[in-house]
Scaffold this motif. Structure first.
Motif, mmCIF file in Angstrom:
data_model
loop_
_atom_site.group_PDB
_atom_site.id
_atom_site.type_symbol
_atom_site.label_atom_id
_atom_site.label_comp_id
_atom_site.label_asym_id
_atom_site.label_seq_id
_atom_site.Cartn_x
_atom_site.Cartn_y
_atom_site.Cartn_z
ATOM 1 N N HIS A 202 0.837 -1.195 0.000
ATOM 2 C CA HIS A 202 0.000 0.000 0.000
ATOM 3 C C HIS A 202 0.875 1.250 0.000
ATOM 4 N N ALA A 242 -1.330 1.638 7.293
ATOM 5 C CA ALA A 242 -2.169 1.067 6.232
ATOM 6 C C ALA A 242 -1.754 -0.345 5.833
ATOM 7 N N TRP A 245 -4.612 -2.846 5.591
ATOM 8 C CA TRP A 245 -5.825 -2.443 4.893
ATOM 9 C C TRP A 245 -6.052 -3.272 3.627
ATOM 10 N N GLU A 246 -7.313 -3.372 3.238
ATOM 11 C CA GLU A 246 -7.664 -4.032 1.976
ATOM 12 C C GLU A 246 -8.555 -3.099 1.171
ATOM 13 N N LEU A 247 -8.022 -1.956 0.820
ATOM 14 C CA LEU A 247 -8.742 -0.989 -0.012
ATOM 15 C C LEU A 247 -8.273 -1.147 -1.457
ATOM 16 N N ASN A 255 -2.477 5.567 5.219
ATOM 17 C CA ASN A 255 -3.342 5.892 6.347
ATOM 18 C C ASN A 255 -3.023 7.330 6.779
ATOM 19 N N SER A 260 -5.344 3.687 12.187
ATOM 20 C CA SER A 260 -4.903 2.423 12.776
ATOM 21 C C SER A 260 -3.402 2.461 12.910
#
Length: 261
Positions: A202, A242, A245-247, A255, A260
């Protein structure tokens, strides 16, 4: 207390991870009020850039005039300019002293590999930059020399400063190794900045976020070396936050707000 006002001049990222959207998030996260001038509209997400539509230079001029005649802007950053004609508009404003504390992020290629800018457009702005923040590939494209290790980063930073900017940071996040190494040069002094490398896919918008964070710190009154150091720490936190994350299915965003750890 009234917040400091920052301006970003860049392209729009429909996926929200880079460009204008990332810059405004960084401004807000670091306590500044963000204004914007769009240079292009892109269709993109974490997997890549599907389309780029540069705006007419006149539209860029009109946006600049609207912002700068109403807001007291304390620092400016540029990202994707798209065309030499748009760069000319921005360079004219810089030449007239309307773009204080200018941070130039010479966006030439997106993280996905899609070409977003041209070298000639970037070169128009470099003489007016307080700080320029090329990555290794961008530094190589502008100088015409390979930039693939720290020694080459130092040479590139020195060469770029000779072309106009007060300071240059060549960022080395794309190089291999256990550390993320950046090279800062200005005022005859070269500093190598090191931080642990964050293992994550990410990384979309890292360069935009770094340059935006530098602009905020300059707008708050930091000298350039302190601003660059603070920006590097901010990006390290944003990358770390980040990791899980799974965006999106590709290279996701940072992030920016510390949601987080």
């Amino acid at each position: 207390m009234t917040p400091r006002t920052l301006l970003t001049i860049a392209g729009s990222d429909s996926g929200g991870g880079a460009g204008i959207q990332a810059d405004l998030k960084v401004f807000a996260a670091l306590g500044a009020y963000g204004t914007s001038v769009l240079t292009a509209v892109t269709a993109q997400n974490t997997r890549g850039v599907d389309a780029v539509l540069p705006l007419p230079p006149r539209t860029v001029t009109e946006q600049l005039d609207s912002v700068l005649t109403d807001f007291t802007v304390c620092a400016v950053k540029t990202g994707m300019l798209g065309t030499p004609a748009i760069a000319d508009v921005v360079a004219e404003a810089a030449r007239d002293g309307r773009l204080p504390q200018l941070v130039v992020d010479p966006v030439l290629v997106a993280t996905s590999g899609h070409r977003l800018g041209v070298v000639g457009a970037v070169e128009r702005l470099l003489p007016y930059a307080t700080v320029a923040t090329p990555n290794c590939a961008e530094a190589a494209a502008i100088t015409g020399r390979p930039v693939d290790d720290v020694a080459a980063m130092v040479v590139a930073a020195e060469a770029l400063v000779a072309g106009g900017p007060e300071y240059v940071v060549v960022t080395g996040g794309d190089l291999d190794g256990g550390e993320a190494v950046d090279v800062l040069h200005g005022g005859g002094v070269t500093t190598v900045l090191r931080a642990p490398r964050v293992t994550t896919r990410h990384t979309h918008g890292t360069g935009c976020s770094f340059s935006a964070a530098i602009a905020v710190r300059l707008g708050l009154g930091d000298p350039v070396p302190a601003a660059v150091g603070a920006a590097k720490e901010y990006v390290l936190r944003a990358l770390t936050g980040a990791r899980g994350w799974e965006l999106g299915a590709g290279r996701g965003p940072l992030n920016h707000f510390g949601w987080s750890a």
